[in-house]
Scaffold this motif. Structure first.
Motif, PDB file in Angstrom:
ATOM      1  N   GLU A 174       0.825  -1.206   0.000  1.00  0.00           N
ATOM      2  CA  GLU A 174       0.000   0.000   0.000  1.00  0.00           C
ATOM      3  C   GLU A 174       0.861   1.259   0.000  1.00  0.00           C
ATOM      4  OE1 GLU A 174      -3.610   2.051   2.636  1.00  0.00           O
ATOM      5  OE2 GLU A 174      -2.997  -0.028   3.004  1.00  0.00           O
ATOM      6  N   LYS A 175       1.981   1.220   0.727  1.00  0.00           N
ATOM      7  CA  LYS A 175       2.859   2.389   0.801  1.00  0.00           C
ATOM      8  C   LYS A 175       3.717   2.556  -0.454  1.00  0.00           C
ATOM      9  CE  LYS A 175       3.307   2.762   5.826  1.00  0.00           C
ATOM     10  NZ  LYS A 175       4.264   2.789   6.971  1.00  0.00           N
ATOM     11  N   ALA A 176       4.024   1.453  -1.110  1.00  0.00           N
ATOM     12  CA  ALA A 176       4.854   1.499  -2.319  1.00  0.00           C
ATOM     13  C   ALA A 176       4.247   0.575  -3.372  1.00  0.00           C
ATOM     14  CB  ALA A 176       6.288   1.095  -2.006  1.00  0.00           C
ATOM     15  N   PRO A 177       3.118   0.996  -3.955  1.00  0.00           N
ATOM     16  CA  PRO A 177       2.437   0.125  -4.925  1.00  0.00           C
ATOM     17  C   PRO A 177       3.253  -0.071  -6.194  1.00  0.00           C
ATOM     18  CG  PRO A 177       1.452   2.312  -4.904  1.00  0.00           C
ATOM     19  CD  PRO A 177       2.416   2.273  -3.759  1.00  0.00           C
ATOM     20  N   LEU A 178       3.041  -1.198  -6.821  1.00  0.00           N
ATOM     21  CA  LEU A 178       3.602  -1.398  -8.149  1.00  0.00           C
ATOM     22  C   LEU A 178       3.022  -0.345  -9.086  1.00  0.00           C
ATOM     23  CD1 LEU A 178       3.398  -5.283  -8.387  1.00  0.00           C
ATOM     24  CD2 LEU A 178       5.507  -3.945  -8.578  1.00  0.00           C
ATOM     25  N   ASN A 179       3.789  -0.011 -10.117  1.00  0.00           N
ATOM     26  CA  ASN A 179       3.374   1.025 -11.058  1.00  0.00           C
ATOM     27  C   ASN A 179       3.738   0.554 -12.463  1.00  0.00           C
ATOM     28  OD1 ASN A 179       3.368   3.412 -12.734  1.00  0.00           O
ATOM     29  ND2 ASN A 179       3.357   4.647 -10.864  1.00  0.00           N
ATOM     30  N   PHE A 180       2.717   0.271 -13.260  1.00  0.00           N
ATOM     31  CA  PHE A 180       2.939  -0.237 -14.612  1.00  0.00           C
ATOM     32  C   PHE A 180       2.283   0.653 -15.654  1.00  0.00           C
ATOM     33  CE2 PHE A 180       2.863  -4.336 -12.170  1.00  0.00           C
ATOM     34  CZ  PHE A 180       4.196  -4.674 -12.370  1.00  0.00           C
ATOM     35  N   ARG A 181       2.925   0.763 -16.802  1.00  0.00           N
ATOM     36  CA  ARG A 181       2.239   1.232 -18.008  1.00  0.00           C
ATOM     37  C   ARG A 181       1.822  -0.017 -18.769  1.00  0.00           C
ATOM     38  NH1 ARG A 181       6.105   3.944 -21.921  1.00  0.00           N
ATOM     39  NH2 ARG A 181       5.863   5.771 -20.574  1.00  0.00           N
ATOM     40  N   LEU A 182       0.539  -0.149 -19.038  1.00  0.00           N
ATOM     41  CA  LEU A 182       0.042  -1.301 -19.786  1.00  0.00           C
ATOM     42  C   LEU A 182      -0.247  -0.878 -21.218  1.00  0.00           C
ATOM     43  CD1 LEU A 182      -0.897  -4.265 -19.784  1.00  0.00           C
ATOM     44  CD2 LEU A 182      -3.191  -3.428 -19.181  1.00  0.00           C
ATOM     45  N   CYS A 183       0.503  -1.454 -22.151  1.00  0.00           N
ATOM     46  CA  CYS A 183       0.281  -1.181 -23.571  1.00  0.00           C
ATOM     47  C   CYS A 183       0.028  -2.504 -24.288  1.00  0.00           C
ATOM     48  CB  CYS A 183       1.477  -0.458 -24.177  1.00  0.00           C
ATOM     49  SG  CYS A 183       3.004  -1.426 -24.205  1.00  0.00           S
ATOM     50  N   LYS A 184      -0.339  -2.424 -25.553  1.00  0.00           N
ATOM     51  CA  LYS A 184      -0.553  -3.656 -26.316  1.00  0.00           C
ATOM     52  C   LYS A 184       0.770  -4.330 -26.647  1.00  0.00           C
ATOM     53  CE  LYS A 184      -4.942  -2.832 -28.706  1.00  0.00           C
ATOM     54  NZ  LYS A 184      -5.599  -2.870 -30.031  1.00  0.00           N
ATOM     55  N   GLY A 185       1.744  -3.558 -27.129  1.00  0.00           N
ATOM     56  CA  GLY A 185       3.019  -4.101 -27.576  1.00  0.00           C
ATOM     57  C   GLY A 185       3.200  -3.880 -29.064  1.00  0.00           C
ATOM     58  N   ILE A 186       4.417  -3.494 -29.461  1.00  0.00           N
ATOM     59  CA  ILE A 186       4.672  -3.140 -30.857  1.00  0.00           C
ATOM     60  C   ILE A 186       5.646  -4.073 -31.558  1.00  0.00           C
ATOM     61  CG2 ILE A 186       6.553  -1.557 -30.267  1.00  0.00           C
ATOM     62  CD1 ILE A 186       5.636   0.212 -32.595  1.00  0.00           C
ATOM     63  N   TYR A 187       6.508  -4.750 -30.811  1.00  0.00           N
ATOM     64  CA  TYR A 187       7.556  -5.550 -31.444  1.00  0.00           C
ATOM     65  C   TYR A 187       6.979  -6.787 -32.123  1.00  0.00           C
ATOM     66  CZ  TYR A 187      10.597  -2.549 -28.703  1.00  0.00           C
ATOM     67  OH  TYR A 187      11.217  -1.455 -28.170  1.00  0.00           O
ATOM     68  N   VAL A 188       7.575  -7.166 -33.226  1.00  0.00           N
ATOM     69  CA  VAL A 188       7.138  -8.359 -33.955  1.00  0.00           C
ATOM     70  C   VAL A 188       7.690  -9.588 -33.240  1.00  0.00           C
ATOM     71  CG1 VAL A 188       7.241  -9.623 -36.125  1.00  0.00           C
ATOM     72  CG2 VAL A 188       7.042  -7.126 -36.142  1.00  0.00           C
ATOM     73  N   GLU A 189       6.794 -10.407 -32.721  1.00  0.00           N
ATOM     74  CA  GLU A 189       7.173 -11.604 -31.975  1.00  0.00           C
ATOM     75  C   GLU A 189       6.459 -12.821 -32.561  1.00  0.00           C
ATOM     76  OE1 GLU A 189       9.463 -11.466 -29.853  1.00  0.00           O
ATOM     77  OE2 GLU A 189       9.448  -9.513 -28.835  1.00  0.00           O
ATOM     78  N   PRO A 190       7.022 -14.014 -32.392  1.00  0.00           N
ATOM     79  CA  PRO A 190       6.358 -15.224 -32.902  1.00  0.00           C
ATOM     80  C   PRO A 190       5.073 -15.527 -32.145  1.00  0.00           C
ATOM     81  CG  PRO A 190       8.299 -15.797 -31.610  1.00  0.00           C
ATOM     82  CD  PRO A 190       8.334 -14.311 -31.786  1.00  0.00           C
TER      83      PRO A 190
END
Length: 305
Positions: A174-190
């Motif tokens: 609660e004092k130090a929450p995780l912090n993420f940017r959630l995107c779809k993703g751009i790199y070409v992957e298998p």
């Protein structure tokens, strides 16, 4: 037309820079820091926060890593002195991740420490699949030392993302929450490691977002996709998420009308502001990764009126 798009994307690095710039300038805040500062101040005045990103990635010599680190340190001083409401994003391969992981970590740590001196924040970008484990490892080390000043980008199209979120919950509090940017993703992957279908990617994006919101994790909801934005609105309402516990994020120059509609609804929004002399490599690399954008290049170069 896919073969044509791929051909144009492959030829793009051979085209004169001034032609490519016709397309790129809409999405890049100039080649100089002063231009990025001016654009950021205008975005601030319009009600948006920003995140500043010096363009560059996948360097080939560690001397470049040191130069990039020093430039970032100077950028932070300049941004803070100009009163810009924003934080910083960086790509670890710009600091030597694929050459020497420890050197890259020390470079990034110095940048984060500089930002912490201004009570600011640094977002570590997620790059292609060869970098994911190393970038999560760097994030873990930095969050332990700077618990409220560092975040990570996660890509919803990666099949592993949900398990990665769950594995990182040990860092969440609660004092130090995780912090993420959630995107779809751009790199070409298998397909073996990444979802490919549009609907499937969107489904997993919203599944990831729901997991993050219901667990009290701070999320930068990074998308220009209207169905995902509408889905995010529903989840924010479902879990009664306070407005200071999330933000929307968009790229500079993309869907400005949609961007405006989000803040008019009372949500906070941060604009990703990339700049720098490496705009040409950035633009051509992105086009190689996404050949469909070649049609936009042709339109930008040859269509008038």
């Amino acid at each position: 037309m896919m073969w044509f798009n791929k051909l144009v994307a492959a030829m793009l690095p051979l085209m004169p820079k001034n032609l490519v710039w016709i397309f790129s300038k809409r999405y890049i805040a100039g080649t100089k820091l002063s231009q990025a500062v001016s654009i950021s101040q205008k975005l601030n005045s319009d009600g948006y926060m920003v995140t500043i990103d010096l363009l560059g990635e996948f360097i080939e010599d560690l001397s470049e890593a040191t130069k990039n680190k020093d430039e970032y340190l100077s950028i932070i001083d300049t941004i803070q002195k100009n009163g810009v409401e924003g934080n910083y994003s960086l790509k670890p391969t710009m600091f030597g991740l694929l050459l020497d992981k420890e050197v890259a970590y020390e470079n990034i740590r110095e940048i984060v420490k500089k930002a912490v001196g201004y009570n600011n924040f640094v977002r570590i970008d997620m790059e292609d699949s060869s970098c994911v484990d190393m970038e999560i490892e760097i994030f873990r080390k930095l969050k332990k030392e700077f618990p409220n000043h560092v975040g990570l980008v996660m890509q919803a199209y990666m099949r592993r993302s949900m398990s990665d979120f769950k594995a990182m919950m040990d860092m969440h509090s609660e004092k130090a929450p995780l912090n993420f940017r959630l995107c779809k993703g751009i790199y070409v992957e298998p397909a073996s490691i990444a979802y490919k279908d549009y609907e499937e990617i969107n489904e997993h994006y919203l599944e990831d977002l729901e997991f993050l919101l219901k667990n009290g994790i701070y999320v930068g909801i990074a998308t220009h996709d209207t169905p995902l934005i509408e889905g995010a609105y529903k989840l924010l309402e479902k879990y009664k998420v306070p407005k200071d516990k999330y933000e929307f994020q968009m790229l500079y120059g993309v869907t400005p009308a949609l961007r405006k509609s989000i803040i008019e609804k009372g949500h906070r929004l941060r604009v990703y502001v990339p700049f720098g002399k490496d705009w040409f490599a950035y633009s051509t690399r992105r086009l190689k990764e996404n050949p469909k954008m070649a049609a936009e290049i042709m339109k930008a170069l040859f269509v008038r009126g």
